[in-house]
Motif scaffolding. Structure first.
Motif, short mmCIF file in Angstrom:
data_model
loop_
_atom_site.label_atom_id
_atom_site.label_comp_id
_atom_site.label_asym_id
_atom_site.label_seq_id
_atom_site.Cartn_x
_atom_site.Cartn_y
_atom_site.Cartn_z
N MET A 140 0.69 -1.11 0.17
CA MET A 140 -0.09 -0.09 -0.15
C MET A 140 1.03 1.11 -0.16
N MET A 141 0.43 2.22 -0.54
CA MET A 141 1.12 3.47 -0.53
C MET A 141 0.95 4.15 0.84
N GLN A 142 1.96 5.10 0.93
CA GLN A 142 1.72 5.79 2.33
C GLN A 142 0.72 6.63 2.24
N ALA A 143 0.22 7.26 1.31
CA ALA A 143 -0.91 8.23 1.21
C ALA A 143 -2.28 7.58 1.63
N SER A 144 -2.28 6.29 1.00
CA SER A 144 -3.65 5.50 1.12
C SER A 144 -3.43 4.80 2.81
N ILE A 145 -2.29 4.51 3.25
CA ILE A 145 -2.49 4.14 4.84
C ILE A 145 -2.59 5.35 5.55
N ALA A 146 -1.94 6.37 5.37
CA ALA A 146 -2.46 7.61 6.00
C ALA A 146 -4.01 7.91 6.14
N LYS A 147 -4.50 7.92 4.86
CA LYS A 147 -6.09 8.01 4.77
C LYS A 147 -6.88 7.14 5.61
N ASP A 148 -6.43 5.63 5.45
CA ASP A 148 -7.05 4.49 6.36
C ASP A 148 -6.90 4.90 7.70
N LEU A 149 -6.00 5.27 8.24
CA LEU A 149 -5.43 5.60 9.68
C LEU A 149 -6.58 6.90 10.06
N ALA A 150 -6.58 7.84 9.21
CA ALA A 150 -7.51 8.81 9.72
C ALA A 150 -8.93 8.48 9.72
N ALA A 151 -9.23 7.60 8.95
CA ALA A 151 -10.57 7.21 8.63
C ALA A 151 -11.26 6.48 9.92
N ILE A 152 -10.06 5.37 10.18
CA ILE A 152 -10.33 4.60 11.39
C ILE A 152 -10.37 5.40 12.78
N THR A 153 -9.45 6.46 12.90
CA THR A 153 -9.41 7.21 14.01
C THR A 153 -10.98 7.93 13.88
N ALA A 154 -11.33 8.51 12.71
CA ALA A 154 -12.87 8.98 12.86
C ALA A 154 -13.95 8.01 13.17
N LEU A 155 -13.72 6.83 12.79
CA LEU A 155 -14.71 6.14 13.02
C LEU A 155 -14.91 5.64 14.57
N LYS A 156 -13.85 5.71 15.38
CA LYS A 156 -13.77 5.45 16.69
C LYS A 156 -14.33 6.53 17.33
N ALA A 157 -14.14 7.83 17.22
CA ALA A 157 -14.63 8.95 17.64
C ALA A 157 -16.05 9.14 17.35
N ARG A 158 -16.36 8.69 16.04
CA ARG A 158 -17.82 8.69 15.98
C ARG A 158 -18.71 7.63 16.72
N TYR A 159 -18.07 6.47 16.85
CA TYR A 159 -18.59 5.41 17.83
C TYR A 159 -18.84 6.09 19.21
N CYS A 160 -18.07 6.76 19.69
CA CYS A 160 -18.07 7.26 21.24
C CYS A 160 -19.21 8.39 21.18
N ARG A 161 -18.98 9.26 20.17
CA ARG A 161 -20.34 10.42 20.13
C ARG A 161 -21.53 9.80 19.98
N THR A 162 -21.89 9.09 18.75
CA THR A 162 -22.94 8.40 18.83
C THR A 162 -23.59 7.70 19.89
N LEU A 163 -22.73 6.96 20.56
CA LEU A 163 -23.01 6.26 21.73
C LEU A 163 -23.35 6.99 22.74
#
Length: 147
Positions: free
Chosen positions: A1-24
């Motif tokens: 995987m390219m570094q830009a793609s990895i960075a995008k996935d890391l940001a998306a997973i971090t946002a996912l976990k933040a959304r999980y806490c907020r929506t809960l």
């Protein structure tokens, strides 16, 4: 995987976990359910509970079942979930795993609960969207103030 793609996935997973806490915590049950994969499974050790008779460990499965059960149990309970210090590993283009330090606070009519521990999770990317596929919440310490 390219570094830009990895960075995008890391940001998306971090946002996912933040959304999980907020929506809960805001009781957005549709949004909460959308954070979970259809085949979601979870184990929660040291569970917050409204009664000492309730189990301290819960095993759950299925997005709809988990979202509906969480809504039924926590709809009128004030909660605050905080996650931090993520350790995320991208396995391939559609799979990742992570560990998050956590603290949660739940205020039941019968008990004030504070827990400290770690979420150990697997993530899956489907149709370009990351979701939590499996979680195991382990607790290092809990405080229960029974009333």
């Amino acid at each position: 995987m390219m570094q830009a793609s990895i960075a995008k996935d890391l940001a998306a997973i971090t946002a996912l976990k933040a959304r999980y806490c907020r929506t809960l915590d805001t009781k957005d049950w549709d949004g909460f359910g959308d954070c979970l994969a259809e085949d979601f499974t979870g184990q929660y050790d040291g569970m917050p509970r409204a009664s000492k008779d309730e189990p301290e460990v819960a095993h759950v499965a299925g997005r709809k079942s988990v979202a509906d059960g969480t809504a039924a149990n926590l709809q009128n309970i004030p909660t605050v979930h905080s996650v931090y210090a993520p350790e995320i590993e991208i396995i391939d283009e559609t799979h990742a795993r992570g560990v998050w330090a956590m603290r949660d606070y739940l205020l039941f009519p019968t008990c004030a609960f504070v827990g400290y521990g770690h979420y150990h999770e697997d993530y899956v990317k489907s149709n370009g969207v990351w979701r939590i596929q499996r979680t195991h919440l382990t607790r290092l310490f809990v405080e229960e103030e029974w009333r």
